[in-house]
Design an enzyme around this catalytic site. Structure first.
Site, PDB file in Angstrom:
ATOM      1  N   ASP A  84       0.842  -1.197   0.000  1.00  0.00           N
ATOM      2  CA  ASP A  84       0.000   0.000   0.000  1.00  0.00           C
ATOM      3  C   ASP A  84       0.882   1.254   0.000  1.00  0.00           C
ATOM      4  OD1 ASP A  84      -2.394   1.437   0.202  1.00  0.00           O
ATOM      5  OD2 ASP A  84      -2.418   1.361   2.395  1.00  0.00           O
ATOM      6  N   HIS A 177      -7.394   9.810   4.186  1.00  0.00           N
ATOM      7  CA  HIS A 177      -7.179   8.697   5.117  1.00  0.00           C
ATOM      8  C   HIS A 177      -7.609   9.121   6.518  1.00  0.00           C
ATOM      9  CE1 HIS A 177      -3.929   7.445   2.117  1.00  0.00           C
ATOM     10  NE2 HIS A 177      -4.809   6.479   2.100  1.00  0.00           N
ATOM     11  N   GLY A 208      -9.071   5.650   1.698  1.00  0.00           N
ATOM     12  CA  GLY A 208      -9.752   6.364   2.782  1.00  0.00           C
ATOM     13  C   GLY A 208     -11.171   5.879   2.999  1.00  0.00           C
ATOM     14  N   GLY A 209     -11.383   4.560   2.933  1.00  0.00           N
ATOM     15  CA  GLY A 209     -12.736   3.986   3.028  1.00  0.00           C
ATOM     16  C   GLY A 209     -13.405   4.157   4.382  1.00  0.00           C
TER      17      GLY A 209
HETATM   18  P1  13P Z   1      -8.583   4.615   6.001  1.00  0.00           P
HETATM   19  O1  13P Z   1      -7.505   4.460   7.034  1.00  0.00           O
HETATM   20  O2  13P Z   1      -9.173   5.957   6.001  1.00  0.00           O
HETATM   21  O3  13P Z   1      -9.594   3.525   6.101  1.00  0.00           O
HETATM   22  O4  13P Z   1      -7.862   4.476   4.580  1.00  0.00           O
HETATM   23  C1  13P Z   1      -7.181   3.307   4.249  1.00  0.00           C
HETATM   24  C2  13P Z   1      -6.431   3.438   2.989  1.00  0.00           C
HETATM   25  O5  13P Z   1      -6.800   4.157   2.088  1.00  0.00           O
HETATM   26  C3  13P Z   1      -5.199   2.644   2.832  1.00  0.00           C
HETATM   27  O6  13P Z   1      -4.496   2.963   1.688  1.00  0.00           O
END
Ligand code: 13P
Length: 287
Positions: A84, A177, A208-209
């Protein structure tokens, strides 16, 4: 066996659902996500930030742990192990270690440099049968030391990166995020739509889910998002369940201090969060 994320995301885009990327930090996290994917017959992507990779001991440890769990837990649903927000150097390290997918985050470079580096990494990833995600327009907020301002991507730049043969593309559409601030403007569906118009069948990625309202998630999927990343929500669920367990004094009862017992409520909380997301994203029974 680990698989590239390409096929599962092409299927998701065509089928109008999204596959969740859930970030892992340790053994408990990984077991919880794999078990939930198997129980719900869902494909899944395990995300590893550079910081989490270092925390777990290194990329070889991560690959060994994940492959071992897939075998010993009899996991048969498709699982991709994905770097990631990788830097250029770490993308090569992960390909070498046995990851099945990488993300090169060149969004902080000028577009020409992002293009040149992404091109090189597309060739390296595909030579090993791995998938590659690229990013245009930085995702806001801070994740593991990677800081972005939450900009909206330029659709033409997205097309330039898409044309390099990346397997899926993260385009900034006002997402960030971590927790969204109270004055957050929401996702820019205009940007998403414009990006999809220019990139066609290419699966798009929503970072950023955590904390995006369900209706916005559904709309994003309808506009071509086929992969949604979740990290903070699992962290919050884990921390909250562990805090409650300790505050109730359960760690001091019987053998509650046993790490296996101490970490169990948090692990269950991660499973519940992952299942909820898989339901929302529509990936259940899509393995
Ligand atoms: P969140 O931490 O906001 O869930 O985002 C996760 C993400 O996008 C990892 O690349």
């Amino acid at each position: 066996m680990l698989v590239s994320a390409k096929e599962m995301l092409d299927k998701a885009k065509a089928g109008h659902y999204a596959v969740g990327q859930f970030n892992i930090n340790n053994l408990e996290w990984t077991k919880a996500i794999l078990a939930t994917a198997q129980e719900n017959n869902s494909p899944v992507i395990l995300g590893v930030s550079e910081g989490a990779g270092k925390y777990m001991g290194g990329y070889d440890v991560v690959v060994g742990m994940v492959n071992g769990l897939i075998k010993d837990m009899n996991i048969t649903v498709p699982v991709a192990l994905h770097l990631d927000h990788g830097s250029y150097d770490h993308c090569f390290k992960c390909l070498e270690a046995g990851f099945s997918s990488i993300m090169f985050d060149g969004s902080h470079f000028a577009i020409d440099e992002n293009v040149a580096k992404t091109k090189e990494l597309v060739a390296a990833a595909h030579a090993k049968g791995c998938s590659i995600e690229a990013e245009v327009g930085s995702i806001g907020g801070e994740e593991d030391g990677v800081v972005g301002a939450g900009e909206c991507a330029d659709p033409n730049e997205c097309k330039a990166i898409a044309d390099l043969g990346v397997d899926f593309l993260a385009a900034g559409i006002g997402n960030i995020h971590g927790k969204y601030p109270d004055n957050w403007q929401g996702l820019s569906f205009e940007t998403l739509d414009a990006v999809q118009q220019l990139t066609g069948e290419l699966p798009l990625v929503l970072h950023g889910g955590t904390g995006i309202p369900a209706d916005m998630i559904k709309k994003a999927i309808s506009l071509g998002v086929a992969k949604i990343n979740v990290n903070t929500e699992c962290q919050l669920a884990f921390a909250e369940a562990t805090r409650k367990y300790i505050e109730a004094g359960k760690d001091l009862e019987g053998k509650g201090f046993d790490p296996r017992k101490l970490l169990a409520p948090g692990t269950e909380a991660i499973k519940a969060t992952v299942k909820e997301k898989m339901e929302l994203f529509g990936s259940i029974n899509k393995a």
